[in-house]
Every structure is written in structure tokens, then in C-alpha cells.
Design a protein around this motif. Structure first.
Motif, PDB file in Angstrom:
ATOM      1  N   GLY A 134       5.438   5.075   5.798  1.00  0.00           N
ATOM      2  CA  GLY A 134       4.982   5.246   7.169  1.00  0.00           C
ATOM      3  C   GLY A 134       3.474   5.318   7.259  1.00  0.00           C
ATOM      4  O   GLY A 134       2.853   4.716   8.155  1.00  0.00           O
ATOM      5  N   ALA A 135       2.845   6.045   6.318  1.00  0.00           N
ATOM      6  CA  ALA A 135       1.376   6.132   6.298  1.00  0.00           C
ATOM      7  C   ALA A 135       0.759   4.777   5.999  1.00  0.00           C
ATOM      8  O   ALA A 135      -0.282   4.412   6.566  1.00  0.00           O
ATOM      9  N   ALA A 136       1.375   3.998   5.109  1.00  0.00           N
ATOM     10  CA  ALA A 136       0.865   2.661   4.784  1.00  0.00           C
ATOM     11  C   ALA A 136       0.949   1.746   6.006  1.00  0.00           C
ATOM     12  O   ALA A 136       0.027   0.953   6.260  1.00  0.00           O
ATOM     13  N   ILE A 137       2.034   1.841   6.743  1.00  0.00           N
ATOM     14  CA  ILE A 137       2.180   1.024   7.946  1.00  0.00           C
ATOM     15  C   ILE A 137       1.108   1.392   8.970  1.00  0.00           C
ATOM     16  O   ILE A 137       0.525   0.509   9.620  1.00  0.00           O
ATOM     17  N   ASP A 138       0.833   2.694   9.123  1.00  0.00           N
ATOM     18  CA  ASP A 138      -0.257   3.111  10.020  1.00  0.00           C
ATOM     19  C   ASP A 138      -1.575   2.465   9.594  1.00  0.00           C
ATOM     20  O   ASP A 138      -2.338   1.959  10.426  1.00  0.00           O
ATOM     21  N   PHE A 139      -1.841   2.493   8.309  1.00  0.00           N
ATOM     22  CA  PHE A 139      -3.079   1.933   7.749  1.00  0.00           C
ATOM     23  C   PHE A 139      -3.165   0.433   8.002  1.00  0.00           C
ATOM     24  O   PHE A 139      -4.184  -0.080   8.491  1.00  0.00           O
ATOM     25  N   LEU A 140      -2.093  -0.297   7.693  1.00  0.00           N
ATOM     26  CA  LEU A 140      -2.101  -1.754   7.852  1.00  0.00           C
ATOM     27  C   LEU A 140      -2.136  -2.155   9.323  1.00  0.00           C
ATOM     28  O   LEU A 140      -2.777  -3.139   9.690  1.00  0.00           O
ATOM     29  N   THR A 141      -1.464  -1.386  10.160  1.00  0.00           N
ATOM     30  CA  THR A 141      -1.451  -1.684  11.592  1.00  0.00           C
ATOM     31  C   THR A 141      -2.841  -1.525  12.190  1.00  0.00           C
ATOM     32  O   THR A 141      -3.260  -2.319  13.042  1.00  0.00           O
ATOM     33  N   GLU A 142      -3.557  -0.500  11.758  1.00  0.00           N
ATOM     34  CA  GLU A 142      -4.909  -0.282  12.260  1.00  0.00           C
ATOM     35  C   GLU A 142      -5.832  -1.444  11.886  1.00  0.00           C
ATOM     36  O   GLU A 142      -6.654  -1.883  12.692  1.00  0.00           O
ATOM     37  N   ILE A 143      -5.687  -1.957  10.681  1.00  0.00           N
ATOM     38  CA  ILE A 143      -6.493  -3.105  10.254  1.00  0.00           C
ATOM     39  C   ILE A 143      -6.045  -4.373  10.968  1.00  0.00           C
ATOM     40  O   ILE A 143      -6.872  -5.194  11.381  1.00  0.00           O
ATOM     41  N   GLY A 144      -4.738  -4.539  11.101  1.00  0.00           N
ATOM     42  CA  GLY A 144      -4.184  -5.701  11.782  1.00  0.00           C
ATOM     43  C   GLY A 144      -3.666  -6.739  10.805  1.00  0.00           C
ATOM     44  O   GLY A 144      -4.463  -7.309  10.043  1.00  0.00           O
ATOM     45  N   PRO A 145      -2.337  -6.980  10.764  1.00  0.00           N
ATOM     46  CA  PRO A 145      -1.783  -7.990   9.848  1.00  0.00           C
ATOM     47  C   PRO A 145      -2.414  -9.367  10.016  1.00  0.00           C
ATOM     48  O   PRO A 145      -2.588 -10.094   9.030  1.00  0.00           O
ATOM     49  N   GLU A 146      -2.769  -9.732  11.253  1.00  0.00           N
ATOM     50  CA  GLU A 146      -3.403 -11.038  11.467  1.00  0.00           C
ATOM     51  C   GLU A 146      -4.747 -11.103  10.755  1.00  0.00           C
ATOM     52  O   GLU A 146      -5.115 -12.149  10.187  1.00  0.00           O
ATOM     53  N   ASN A 147      -5.492 -10.014  10.755  1.00  0.00           N
ATOM     54  CA  ASN A 147      -6.789  -9.974  10.079  1.00  0.00           C
ATOM     55  C   ASN A 147      -6.632 -10.050   8.564  1.00  0.00           C
ATOM     56  O   ASN A 147      -7.458 -10.658   7.876  1.00  0.00           O
ATOM     57  N   CYS A 201       0.799  -1.235   0.000  1.00  0.00           N
ATOM     58  CA  CYS A 201       0.000   0.000   0.000  1.00  0.00           C
ATOM     59  C   CYS A 201       0.825   1.274   0.000  1.00  0.00           C
ATOM     60  O   CYS A 201       0.270   2.374   0.069  1.00  0.00           O
ATOM     61  N   ALA A 202       2.143   1.177  -0.072  1.00  0.00           N
ATOM     62  CA  ALA A 202       3.014   2.346  -0.089  1.00  0.00           C
ATOM     63  C   ALA A 202       3.420   2.665  -1.526  1.00  0.00           C
ATOM     64  O   ALA A 202       3.107   1.917  -2.454  1.00  0.00           O
ATOM     65  N   PRO A 203       4.150   3.760  -1.740  1.00  0.00           N
ATOM     66  CA  PRO A 203       4.568   4.119  -3.100  1.00  0.00           C
ATOM     67  C   PRO A 203       5.618   3.162  -3.655  1.00  0.00           C
ATOM     68  O   PRO A 203       6.236   2.381  -2.926  1.00  0.00           O
ATOM     69  N   THR A 204       5.833   3.258  -4.965  1.00  0.00           N
ATOM     70  CA  THR A 204       6.945   2.555  -5.584  1.00  0.00           C
ATOM     71  C   THR A 204       8.248   3.266  -5.230  1.00  0.00           C
ATOM     72  O   THR A 204       8.265   4.443  -4.865  1.00  0.00           O
ATOM     73  N   GLY A 205       9.353   2.537  -5.337  1.00  0.00           N
ATOM     74  CA  GLY A 205      10.668   3.141  -5.159  1.00  0.00           C
ATOM     75  C   GLY A 205      11.164   3.234  -3.738  1.00  0.00           C
ATOM     76  O   GLY A 205      12.199   3.845  -3.489  1.00  0.00           O
ATOM     77  N   ILE A 206      10.441   2.630  -2.794  1.00  0.00           N
ATOM     78  CA  ILE A 206      10.883   2.624  -1.394  1.00  0.00           C
ATOM     79  C   ILE A 206      10.831   1.203  -0.867  1.00  0.00           C
ATOM     80  O   ILE A 206       9.881   0.455  -1.154  1.00  0.00           O
ATOM     81  N   GLY A 207      11.856   0.809  -0.139  1.00  0.00           N
ATOM     82  CA  GLY A 207      11.903  -0.516   0.468  1.00  0.00           C
ATOM     83  C   GLY A 207      12.755  -0.478   1.710  1.00  0.00           C
ATOM     84  O   GLY A 207      13.246   0.580   2.118  1.00  0.00           O
ATOM     85  N   VAL A 208      12.949  -1.647   2.288  1.00  0.00           N
ATOM     86  CA  VAL A 208      13.662  -1.735   3.562  1.00  0.00           C
ATOM     87  C   VAL A 208      14.593  -2.935   3.554  1.00  0.00           C
ATOM     88  O   VAL A 208      14.237  -4.018   3.080  1.00  0.00           O
ATOM     89  N   LEU A 209      15.786  -2.727   4.081  1.00  0.00           N
ATOM     90  CA  LEU A 209      16.663  -3.827   4.459  1.00  0.00           C
ATOM     91  C   LEU A 209      16.808  -3.807   5.965  1.00  0.00           C
ATOM     92  O   LEU A 209      17.309  -2.829   6.532  1.00  0.00           O
TER      93      LEU A 209
END
Length: 409
Positions: A285-298, A226-234
Motif C-alpha cells: 500500500g505504501a509503495a502504491i502511494d509512492f508510485l501514484t504520487e510520481i505517476g505511472p505515466e511519468n 518498490c514493495a516488499p518480497t512475498g506479497i502479490g495480487v491476483l
């Protein structure tokens, strides 16, 4: 999880394609973006667009706070021990290449072994091929069971005292299988090897705890969650990252630059050369807020239900082959298939005429295609905004595709 309410947050879904309401079943390639993410990026460019870290003015300070705030959100999301272990990259591919080019070149020599599987995405194959070619190490493939799953007995037989790196995807982008990363990591560590995880298809869909998995490196991309293209994490364990050299050099990652030599900043910034992906990190960061509110388990529970429903409905179509485990609990929301005597590209084209978006091709997994003895497949992938009605539309579209090619030929 109220899917109807979730769908309202994704404006792109409210449209027609080729005269039909859009059914988007290609989230394994890239997910759609909720309004919260779109607005966060828009707000950055409209209200406080500035470079980070370098300035002391108001806009620069706010941008820096938002950028580094996103790093802390990532840390919590994957349960890393410190922000020093969270490096922003362009995506999973860059993250995996960083591990191969930095950790691999410094720590592997001729005769050492790298273990991967036949199901890996090209981004988790080619960096290791190149490392093996450059260092004389041996690239080994962990065998797969008939349904595409991994046997821990095979893992124990393949990972040896010579193994220095084990790199496996958490969830297959073709088979949908959820791999036993925690158990494989334990086997790798018994032999002194490090565990690298391609989390591109797992971070968007389930709760991730890198400390519980006890992986040494974990890579994922924002655009699939749910986040933009061109960003990732190691993610990397601090003690490993501290002893690794950067692979990109320039501004932002330096401490001191002299005429003949330079020194690097502390973690994580020594791996982030140049102006960083500021808007992308804020969007993540905004996508993580969104997904956290819904709940990864859900989200995972929802996908298991959709996968079970899709497996039942699609299995009833005569001449349709489904790849990967048949148990919905063994897989995430990915179903890859072929329709007898119809090329996957033709399947995708007919479905697109019905407003249904699926992926067709080798899915950047040519060794797996060879293992499956096919040249290509079609793939439907589900996410938190998909419904059983979407699957009904897919099934109807596949039946129409089959009838069309039967009548034509």
C-alpha cells in the motif's frame, strides 16, 4: 519527474560496491525500496503488530484497517470494480498457479486448448503444462515475429473455438516488449476464452486499467514495484472468482466448519487461507502511494527515454547483440544482450567489479532462450531511479569487459 529527488528516497543506492558507486540495473528481478515503504513496515512491527480480522482490540483493529486499506489502494491502482476482485497472494507465481489449479481444473477438459507464447516466464508456462497433463488439454504456443513481438494475425490464427485460456505476459522480462493485451483479449473473448495476464513486469512501470484491458485475470508481484518480497495480487473478474474453489484451506477463509463439511467466506477472503501477509500488504500500500504520487505515466516516459539512450549507446559497441524490438516506444526499461565470445556470467562478473549490477542467465525463460538460439543472456533493467549516467557507466563497463577478454584470450 525529478530523478535526483526520487533517488534520495532509496537509501540503498547511496553506497559503493567494490570501490565504485553502485549502479543498480536489475530492477526486473526486484526493485529497490523507498524510505516510505521501509518506514511503513517498520511502523507496523513497532507500533501495531497484530493479526487481522480476528481480534476486536485496538492493535488488531488498526492492523485490519491498514491491511484492508492496502487492498483498496490496489483496487484503485489497477481500476478493479470492487475489492472483491483483489486477492492478496505471495506473488505472481502463486496467482498464476491459483488460476490454473482452480479455474483451469474446473473448466477445461480433454481437447480444449491453452494458448501461451515462447516469451513467457516459467511461472506462466509450468502451471499450464501441469494443467494440460492433468486434464488432457492441448498447450499451444503463439509464434513470435523476428524481433520478438506478437502479430495479431498470428493471434487470430492460433486462438480457435477450442481455446479456453489465453495467458500472456504484458511485458517481457527478457525482450522488454510491451504486448497488445487489450487486442489479444478481444480475440480470446470472440472465441469464448478467458484472458490471463502476467503483469509482473508491467504493473511497476505503467498505468494499469484491468477494465480497459478487459482481461479476466491479472497477476503481479509487489517486490518489483518498490514493495516488499512475498506479497502479490491476483485480480479476477467477480463472476469468475465466485464460481472458483479455493486451493488452500484453513483459517480465515472459512465461514462455517462442521465435522464433515465446511463453507467458505465471501470474496476475496475465501482465497486467503491462514494468517495473511500483513506487513507485506501494508508495504505494498505504501509503495502504491509512492508510485501514484510520481505517476505511472511519468515512470514509463522516463523508461522510454532511458531505453532509447541505452539502445543508441550500446548499439555502437562492436560485437554486442541486443534482443527484442529496437524501437524504445515498443519496450519497457529492459535491454537484454550478449557480448560476442564472452559468456553472460563473465560479463556480469566484470561489471560487478565496477559496481554495476546486471542479471545474467536464462531469466526463467528457457523456451525463449531456445527460440533466440542462445543458452543465456545478460540483462540491464531500468526503473524510476536510474539515469543516463547509469547507462554511461554500463557502456564503459561493457567496453572494459570486451577489452579485458580480448587481451586475455
Amino acid at each position: 519527474m525529478n530523478v535526483a529527488e526520487v533517488r534520495k528516497q532509496f537509501p540503498i543506492l547511496d553506497q559503493e560496491v567494490n570501490g565504485h558507486p553502485l549502479v543498480y540495473l536489475d530492477s526486473a528481478a526486484t526493485s529497490q525500496k523507498p524510505v516510505q515503504v521501509i518506514e511503513a513496515i517498520d511502523d507496523y512491527y513497532r507500533q501495531y503488530n497484530s493479526n487481522v480480522h480476528r481480534g476486536v482490540h485496538t492493535l488488531g483493529t488498526k492492523a485490519t484497517d491498514k491491511y484492508e486499506g492496502a487492498r483498496e489502494k490496489v483496487r484503485k491502482f489497477i481500476n478493479a470494480a470492487s475489492i472483491e476482485e483483489v486477492i492478496f497472494t505471495r506473488g505472481t507465481t502463486t496467482a498464476l498457479n491459483t488460476v490454473a489449479a482452480s479455474y483451469g481444473r474446473e473448466n477445461l477438459t480433454a481437447g480444449d486448448e491453452i494458448v501461451i507464447t515462447y516469451m513467457e516466464h516459467h511461472s506462466n508456462i509450468i502451471p499450464w503444462q501441469q494443467l494440460a497433463r492433468q486434464t488432457g488439454t492441448v498447450l499451444k504456443y503463439l509464434p513470435l515475429q523476428a524481433d520478438g513481438t506478437i502479430s495479431l494475425d498470428d493471434a487470430r490464427a492460433t486462438i480457435t473455438a477450442n481455446t479456453k485460456i489465453v495467458s500472456i505476459m504484458h511485458v517481457s522480462n527478457v525482450l522488454g516488449v510491451i504486448n497488445p493485451i487489450k487486442e489479444i483479449a478481444a480475440i480470446a473473448h470472440e472465441h469464448g476464452a478467458v484472458m490471463v495476464v502476467d503483469g509482473a513486469q508491467s504493473a511497476p512501470h505503467m498505468k494499469i486499467d484491468v477494465r480497459d484491458l478487459n482481461c479476466d485475470f491479472y497477476a503481479f508481484s509487489g517486490h518489483k514495484m518498490c514493495a516488499p518480497t512475498g506479497i502479490g495480487v491476483l485480480y479476477g473478474k467477480k463472476e469468475l472468482l465466485e464460481n472458483m474453489e479455493p486451493i488452500e484451506f484453513g483459517g480465515e477463509m472459512i465461514d462455517f466448519v462442521g465435522l464433515q463439511e465446511s463453507t467458505w467466506k465471501e470474496l476475496p477472503w475465501k482465497f486467503e487461507a491462514g494468517t495473511p501477509i500483513i506487513a507485506g500488504a501494508i508495504g505494498l500500500g505504501a509503495a502504491i502511494d509512492f508510485l501514484t504520487e510520481i505517476g505511472p505515466e511519468n515512470i514509463l516516459e522516463h523508461e522510454h527515454k532511458l531505453a532509447a539512450y541505452a539502445l543508441e549507446k550500446m548499439s555502437a559497441i562492436e560485437g554486442l547483440s541486443i534482443y527484442g524490438p529496437r524501437g524504445a516506444e515498443q519496450r519497457a526499461g529492459v535491454i537484454t544482450f550478449n557480448l560476442e565470445e564472452v559468456h553472460p556470467h563473465d560479463v556480469a562478473t566484470v561489471l560487478d567489479a565496477e559496481g554495476i549490477a546486471v542479471r545474467a542467465g536464462h531469466h526463467c525463460a528457457q523456451p525463449l532462450m531456445k527460440w533466440l538460439d542462445v543458452s543465456a543472456t545478460a540483462r540491464a533493467s531500468f526503473y524510476l531511479y536510474n539515469t543516463e549516467q547509469d547507462i554511461d557507466r554500463l557502456v564503459d563497463g561493457l567496453i572494459k569487459t570486451k577489452e579485458y577478454f580480448t587481451n586475455v584470450f
